[in-house]
Write a protein that holds these residues in place. Sequence first.
Motif, PDB file in Angstrom:
ATOM      1  N   GLN A 179      29.362  -5.100 -14.571  1.00 32.62           N
ATOM      2  CA  GLN A 179      28.405  -4.490 -13.365  1.00 32.62           C
ATOM      3  C   GLN A 179      28.712  -2.910 -13.228  1.00 32.62           C
ATOM      4  OE1 GLN A 179      31.522  -6.080 -13.713  1.00 32.62           O
ATOM      5  NE2 GLN A 179      32.836  -5.310 -12.087  1.00 32.62           N
ATOM      6  N   LEU A 180      29.468  -2.098 -14.062  1.00 30.08           N
ATOM      7  CA  LEU A 180      29.734  -0.958 -14.020  1.00 30.08           C
ATOM      8  C   LEU A 180      28.578  -0.110 -14.675  1.00 30.08           C
ATOM      9  CD1 LEU A 180      33.604  -0.812 -14.077  1.00 30.08           C
ATOM     10  CD2 LEU A 180      31.972  -0.396 -11.905  1.00 30.08           C
ATOM     11  N   THR A 181      28.089   0.976 -14.233  1.00 32.23           N
ATOM     12  CA  THR A 181      26.996   1.984 -14.959  1.00 32.23           C
ATOM     13  C   THR A 181      27.880   2.610 -15.705  1.00 32.23           C
ATOM     14  OG1 THR A 181      26.118   2.196 -12.983  1.00 32.23           O
ATOM     15  CG2 THR A 181      25.224   3.383 -14.612  1.00 32.23           C
ATOM     16  N   ARG A 182      27.329   2.745 -17.153  1.00 34.61           N
ATOM     17  CA  ARG A 182      28.210   3.395 -18.250  1.00 34.61           C
ATOM     18  C   ARG A 182      27.504   4.776 -18.441  1.00 34.61           C
ATOM     19  NH1 ARG A 182      28.914   0.742 -24.098  1.00 34.61           N
ATOM     20  NH2 ARG A 182      29.814  -1.045 -22.952  1.00 34.61           N
ATOM     21  N   SER A 208      25.153   9.472 -24.040  1.00 31.08           N
ATOM     22  CA  SER A 208      24.181  10.101 -24.624  1.00 31.08           C
ATOM     23  C   SER A 208      23.995  11.462 -23.758  1.00 31.08           C
ATOM     24  CB  SER A 208      22.878   9.798 -24.792  1.00 31.08           C
ATOM     25  OG  SER A 208      22.491   8.988 -23.958  1.00 31.08           O
ATOM     26  N   GLU A 209      24.102  11.311 -22.505  1.00 31.01           N
ATOM     27  CA  GLU A 209      23.862  12.473 -21.635  1.00 31.01           C
ATOM     28  C   GLU A 209      25.182  12.882 -20.862  1.00 31.01           C
ATOM     29  OE1 GLU A 209      20.496  12.309 -18.948  1.00 31.01           O
ATOM     30  OE2 GLU A 209      19.338  11.408 -20.399  1.00 31.01           O
ATOM     31  N   GLY A 210      25.578  14.337 -21.180  1.00 27.76           N
ATOM     32  CA  GLY A 210      26.788  14.656 -20.520  1.00 27.76           C
ATOM     33  C   GLY A 210      27.937  14.155 -20.797  1.00 27.76           C
ATOM     34  N   PHE A 211      28.225  13.993 -22.259  1.00 22.60           N
ATOM     35  CA  PHE A 211      29.488  13.576 -22.710  1.00 22.60           C
ATOM     36  C   PHE A 211      30.623  14.540 -22.697  1.00 22.60           C
ATOM     37  CE2 PHE A 211      32.494  12.571 -26.158  1.00 22.60           C
ATOM     38  CZ  PHE A 211      33.209  11.437 -25.514  1.00 22.60           C
ATOM     39  N   GLU A 212      29.791  15.993 -23.016  1.00 20.68           N
ATOM     40  CA  GLU A 212      30.756  17.211 -23.253  1.00 20.68           C
ATOM     41  C   GLU A 212      31.491  17.442 -21.774  1.00 20.68           C
ATOM     42  OE1 GLU A 212      27.439  16.940 -23.195  1.00 20.68           O
ATOM     43  OE2 GLU A 212      26.652  18.494 -21.809  1.00 20.68           O
ATOM     44  N   THR A 213      30.774  17.007 -20.578  1.00 21.62           N
ATOM     45  CA  THR A 213      31.514  17.028 -19.220  1.00 21.62           C
ATOM     46  C   THR A 213      32.807  16.200 -19.136  1.00 21.62           C
ATOM     47  OG1 THR A 213      30.133  15.555 -18.271  1.00 21.62           O
ATOM     48  CG2 THR A 213      29.258  17.926 -18.183  1.00 21.62           C
ATOM     49  N   VAL A 214      32.550  15.066 -19.955  1.00 21.40           N
ATOM     50  CA  VAL A 214      33.751  14.107 -19.835  1.00 21.40           C
ATOM     51  C   VAL A 214      34.803  14.764 -20.867  1.00 21.40           C
ATOM     52  CG1 VAL A 214      34.362  11.765 -20.654  1.00 21.40           C
ATOM     53  CG2 VAL A 214      31.988  12.184 -19.914  1.00 21.40           C
ATOM     54  N   THR A 215      34.610  15.446 -21.994  1.00 22.95           N
ATOM     55  CA  THR A 215      35.631  15.806 -22.638  1.00 22.95           C
ATOM     56  C   THR A 215      36.341  17.080 -21.898  1.00 22.95           C
ATOM     57  OG1 THR A 215      33.946  17.056 -24.150  1.00 22.95           O
ATOM     58  CG2 THR A 215      34.830  14.780 -24.927  1.00 22.95           C
ATOM     59  N   VAL A 237      25.518   8.773 -36.029  1.00 25.96           N
ATOM     60  CA  VAL A 237      24.930   9.884 -35.115  1.00 25.96           C
ATOM     61  C   VAL A 237      25.670  10.016 -34.055  1.00 25.96           C
ATOM     62  CG1 VAL A 237      23.016  10.364 -33.718  1.00 25.96           C
ATOM     63  CG2 VAL A 237      22.516   9.759 -36.298  1.00 25.96           C
ATOM     64  N   MET A 238      26.135   8.462 -33.575  1.00 29.72           N
ATOM     65  CA  MET A 238      27.061   8.584 -32.234  1.00 29.72           C
ATOM     66  C   MET A 238      28.249   9.210 -32.812  1.00 29.72           C
ATOM     67  SD  MET A 238      28.387   5.311 -30.112  1.00 29.72           S
ATOM     68  CE  MET A 238      29.138   4.570 -31.658  1.00 29.72           C
ATOM     69  N   ALA A 239      29.074   9.093 -33.672  1.00 29.25           N
ATOM     70  CA  ALA A 239      30.526   9.452 -33.933  1.00 29.25           C
ATOM     71  C   ALA A 239      30.134  11.258 -34.289  1.00 29.25           C
ATOM     72  CB  ALA A 239      30.772   8.932 -35.305  1.00 29.25           C
ATOM     73  N   TYR A 240      29.267  11.518 -34.800  1.00 26.75           N
ATOM     74  CA  TYR A 240      28.637  12.889 -34.905  1.00 26.75           C
ATOM     75  C   TYR A 240      28.779  13.596 -33.547  1.00 26.75           C
ATOM     76  CZ  TYR A 240      26.565  17.459 -36.431  1.00 26.75           C
ATOM     77  OH  TYR A 240      26.285  18.555 -36.623  1.00 26.75           O
ATOM     78  N   ARG A 241      27.754  13.007 -32.981  1.00 27.55           N
ATOM     79  CA  ARG A 241      27.570  13.858 -31.451  1.00 27.55           C
ATOM     80  C   ARG A 241      28.909  13.582 -30.722  1.00 27.55           C
ATOM     81  NH1 ARG A 241      21.702  10.847 -29.885  1.00 27.55           N
ATOM     82  NH2 ARG A 241      20.554  12.412 -31.660  1.00 27.55           N
ATOM     83  N   ALA A 242      29.679  12.831 -30.682  1.00 26.34           N
ATOM     84  CA  ALA A 242      30.744  12.475 -29.869  1.00 26.34           C
ATOM     85  C   ALA A 242      31.575  13.719 -30.256  1.00 26.34           C
ATOM     86  CB  ALA A 242      31.527  11.337 -29.969  1.00 26.34           C
ATOM     87  N   GLN A 244      31.010  16.432 -32.060  1.00 27.56           N
ATOM     88  CA  GLN A 244      30.445  17.761 -31.783  1.00 27.56           C
ATOM     89  C   GLN A 244      30.556  18.143 -30.029  1.00 27.56           C
ATOM     90  OE1 GLN A 244      29.493  19.936 -34.200  1.00 27.56           O
ATOM     91  NE2 GLN A 244      30.129  18.193 -35.401  1.00 27.56           N
ATOM     92  N   GLU A 245      30.760  17.098 -29.524  1.00 23.06           N
ATOM     93  CA  GLU A 245      30.619  17.383 -28.013  1.00 23.06           C
ATOM     94  C   GLU A 245      32.159  17.178 -27.337  1.00 23.06           C
ATOM     95  OE1 GLU A 245      27.674  14.737 -26.385  1.00 23.06           O
ATOM     96  OE2 GLU A 245      26.106  15.558 -27.758  1.00 23.06           O
TER      97      GLU A 245
END
Length: 292
Positions: A179-182, A208-215, A237-242, A244-245
């Motif tokens: 039920q929670l928004t990811r 995919s949006e704003g992950f760099e604010t999480v880290t 692609v997901m691992a790469y972006r994560a 890099q961010e």
Amino acid sequence: MADKEGQLDTHDYHLHRAQVAEPFPLKGCQSLDWGMQNRLSRIFDPKSGKTVMLAVDHGYFMGPTSGLERIDVTINPLLPHADTLMCTRGILRSLTPSTFTKGVVLRASGGPSILKELSDERIALDMEDALRLNAAAVAVQVFIGGEFETQSVHNMTRLVDAGLRYGMPVLGVTAVGKQLTRDAKYMRLATRICAELGAAYVKTYYVSEGFETVTASCPVPIVIAGGKKLPELDALVMAYRAVQEGASGVDMGRNIFQSQAPAAMIQAVRHVVHEGMQPGEAYELFRSLAGK
Ligand code: R5P
């Protein structure tokens, strides 16, 4: 007893050199005790500061998950390619070779199966057993926003207290209920709570949006879970972006062991995480290792 006769005089004091104390390379972990840092060094490669954790703990609530029916057959051959194995103590004792000397992260919470409300977990591992098994860390699920949020946070803080007593890092695993928004806002909330309450590092999902604010807003390292099986290129692609961010690696299960070629996939993931290989190049590597 050492022979007192014929001992060489001490003289080599390097008086003109300041004592060197290497800073611990992991984000936010400088103040941890030596044993805790040493354990984290069995998880995160000290050169790259990153980790490829192979997650195979799904059976603790899902039973014999696809790809994990026979861990001796499908997972043990992958161990040379993993920095760390994340599993339950049952699998460790029954199937994992004790000659495996890299980090082991032990699942330390559990209770409900997939047939029940998942957030109703309790601590499922005594710190003494984690020490007996020479674990490098223990992992606990934290259900922020879930029905049993407080209980799951309490599970984590109990383990953090026991871990600090014995030098055992705690991995806070942010679990996302149906039920929670990811999204980044939720991930910032969940990861920050885990870090504030003492997790040495935190596992979360990539957004995919704003992950760099999480880290950026989490003061300790973040690793991403792989989640449901994706096409191999998408997972790379997901691992790469994560990374890099700002992620310090992956804790990946299904996207490795449910791949058509798990050994090829984990090696491709390693190149992305440790060397920053572009996903397209890593996918070609996957294809060539898989013999396609
Ligand atoms: C989830 O139940 C476990 O904590 C897994 O270790 C975690 O979800 C990572 O596995 P996957 O990459 O399959 O999501």
